[in-house]
Design an enzyme around this catalytic site. Structure first.
Site, PDB file in Angstrom:
ATOM      1  N   CYS A  91       0.833  -1.213   0.000  1.00  0.00           N
ATOM      2  CA  CYS A  91       0.000   0.000   0.000  1.00  0.00           C
ATOM      3  C   CYS A  91       0.862   1.256   0.000  1.00  0.00           C
ATOM      4  O   CYS A  91       2.000   1.251   0.482  1.00  0.00           O
ATOM      5  CB  CYS A  91      -0.898  -0.041   1.237  1.00  0.00           C
ATOM      6  N   CYS A  94      -7.324  -2.193   4.517  1.00  0.00           N
ATOM      7  CA  CYS A  94      -6.988  -0.790   4.261  1.00  0.00           C
ATOM      8  C   CYS A  94      -7.718  -0.265   3.032  1.00  0.00           C
ATOM      9  O   CYS A  94      -8.655   0.502   3.147  1.00  0.00           O
ATOM     10  CB  CYS A  94      -5.476  -0.598   4.120  1.00  0.00           C
ATOM     11  N   HIS A 104       0.590  -3.500   6.462  1.00  0.00           N
ATOM     12  CA  HIS A 104      -0.566  -3.391   7.358  1.00  0.00           C
ATOM     13  C   HIS A 104      -1.825  -4.007   6.766  1.00  0.00           C
ATOM     14  O   HIS A 104      -2.773  -4.275   7.494  1.00  0.00           O
ATOM     15  CB  HIS A 104      -0.833  -1.918   7.716  1.00  0.00           C
ATOM     16  N   HIS A 132       4.687   5.645   2.255  1.00  0.00           N
ATOM     17  CA  HIS A 132       4.744   6.907   3.001  1.00  0.00           C
ATOM     18  C   HIS A 132       5.724   6.818   4.170  1.00  0.00           C
ATOM     19  O   HIS A 132       6.327   7.824   4.555  1.00  0.00           O
ATOM     20  CB  HIS A 132       3.355   7.286   3.525  1.00  0.00           C
ATOM     21  N   SER A 166       0.536   3.662   1.912  1.00  0.00           N
ATOM     22  CA  SER A 166       0.840   4.050   3.289  1.00  0.00           C
ATOM     23  C   SER A 166       2.175   3.475   3.740  1.00  0.00           C
ATOM     24  O   SER A 166       2.899   4.091   4.525  1.00  0.00           O
ATOM     25  CB  SER A 166      -0.282   3.582   4.234  1.00  0.00           C
TER      26      SER A 166
END
Length: 366
Positions: A38, A166, A59, A43, A40
């Site tokens: 993902c 997610c 995650h 990030h 994220s």
């Protein structure tokens, strides 16, 4: 056991043999079967989401309960679970008032990269290794709090079940929980990644009559039609605000979703929202980014601009519901998985993520 570890920001992950403690009281060990790659996670690599290193990312994940600690009652060894990286404490103001996605305790723990007690379960050569908030799915096994292991139906392939954690709950939830999109409405979605595709199919589920997908990649725009997009706009070729206004008889859309995380696209989403409409920001911007909105337009046009975190969802309730929708054919999970990788191919998966090659790449553990 093997895990993908980020040692320094901006660098590739390294496949390491790490140690993992037994689950403590109220904790669950999960043998990972699949993990989504993902933005994220990216990030964290590029410091948009600053977390301590060394850290095991990941995650979005699903697997099988391998061991349980003292006092665990909601799952047992052998259960299939999807992991929840925003478990609520049930006690803070937000949890008590129906917004577990805003849990104060979860936010605090998320910034630490530890378990609920502030300690870690992973280590490498005697040095502690952190994990992406309470999950760390890029590992053959992980230990999570009981509230992070959500029991799921066993007839869903793990690579699809992993995504509810997610991109699915965030995208669909932004439509159903945050915006509460009404049947017959008009919707624009800026960004056709894993979350964007789920905003689109969430809007289709809600009965929107017009769903405009906006991106800069023609192949992704074409795929959005599979999920319910009625129109597409290539923002590299045309002004997306002007095109959305043309498609809506000059009004703008009832709901505009920004799913990239850039101030300029957030501003575009606001501009393409009609008077009294809603702009919903789902994308995660860098911590110091600023958004510029014409102040006069706020009262004059009576638009609403709001954010949506985890789709304002409640994972313990929403994961099973989303998987039930998939089982009945109302929610598509299989087309979200563009490519499956081994753990050893994790850095290739991230390169494909950054290039926009996939809707969602998935790590599958054999």
């Amino acid at each position: 056991m093997k895990a993908a570890v980020l040692h320094q920001y901006g660098q590739e992950l390294k496949i390491e043999n790490v140690d993992l403690e037994e689950p403590r009281k109220g904790e669950v060990r999960v043998k990972m079967k699949a993990a989504g790659v993902c933005h994220s996670d990216q990030h964290v690599i590029d410091l948009t989401l600053p977390l301590p290193v060394p850290i095991i990312l990941g995650h979005e994940g699903a697997g099988v309960v391998d061991a349980v600690g003292e006092g665990v009652t909601s799952v047992k060894v052998g259960d299939h679970v999807a992991l929840n990286w925003v478990p609520s404490c049930t006690k803070c103001y937000y949890c008590r008032t129906g917004r577990p996605d805003m849990c104060d305790e979860a936010a605090k723990i998320s910034a630490m990269g530890t378990m609920l007690d502030g300690t870690t379960r992973f280590s490498l050569n005697g040095r502690k290794v952190y994990q992406f908030p309470l999950t760390g799915t890029f590992s053959e096994y992980t230990v999570v709090p009981e509230s992070s292991a959500i029991p799921i139906r066993e007839d869903v392939p793990f690579e699809y079940a992993a995504l509810v954690g997610c991109c699915v709950i965030t995208g669909v939830g932004a439509v159903t929980n945050t915006a509460k999109v009404e049947p017959g409405s008009t919707v624009a979605v800026i960004g056709s990644g894993g979350v964007g595709f789920n905003v689109i199919q969430g809007a289709s589920l809600a009965g929107a009559k017009q769903i405009i997908a906006i991106d800069i990649l023609d192949d992704k725009l074409e795929k959005t039609k599979t999920f319910g997009a009625t129109h597409t706009v290539n923002a590299k070729e045309k002004d997306p605000v002007r095109e959305v206004q043309k498609l809506t008889d000059g009004l703008g859309v009832d709901y505009a979703f920004e799913v990239i995380g850039r101030p300029e696209t957030m501003e575009q989403a606001y501009m393409m929202t009609r008077k009294t409409g809603q702009t919903i920001v789902v994308g995660v911007a860098k911590p110091n980014d600023k958004l510029s909105i014409n102040a006069f337009s706020l009262p004059f046009q009576s638009k609403t601009i709001t954010g949506s975190w985890l789709g304002q969802g409640n994972p313990a309730v929403d994961y099973p519901k989303l998987l039930d929708l998939n089982a009945t054919g109302k929610l598509q999970l299989e087309p979200l998985v563009s490519k499956v990788y081994s753990l050893d191919q994790i850095n290739v998966a991230f390169e494909d993520l950054k290039s926009g090659k996939n809707i969602r790449g998935v790590i599958r553990f054999e």
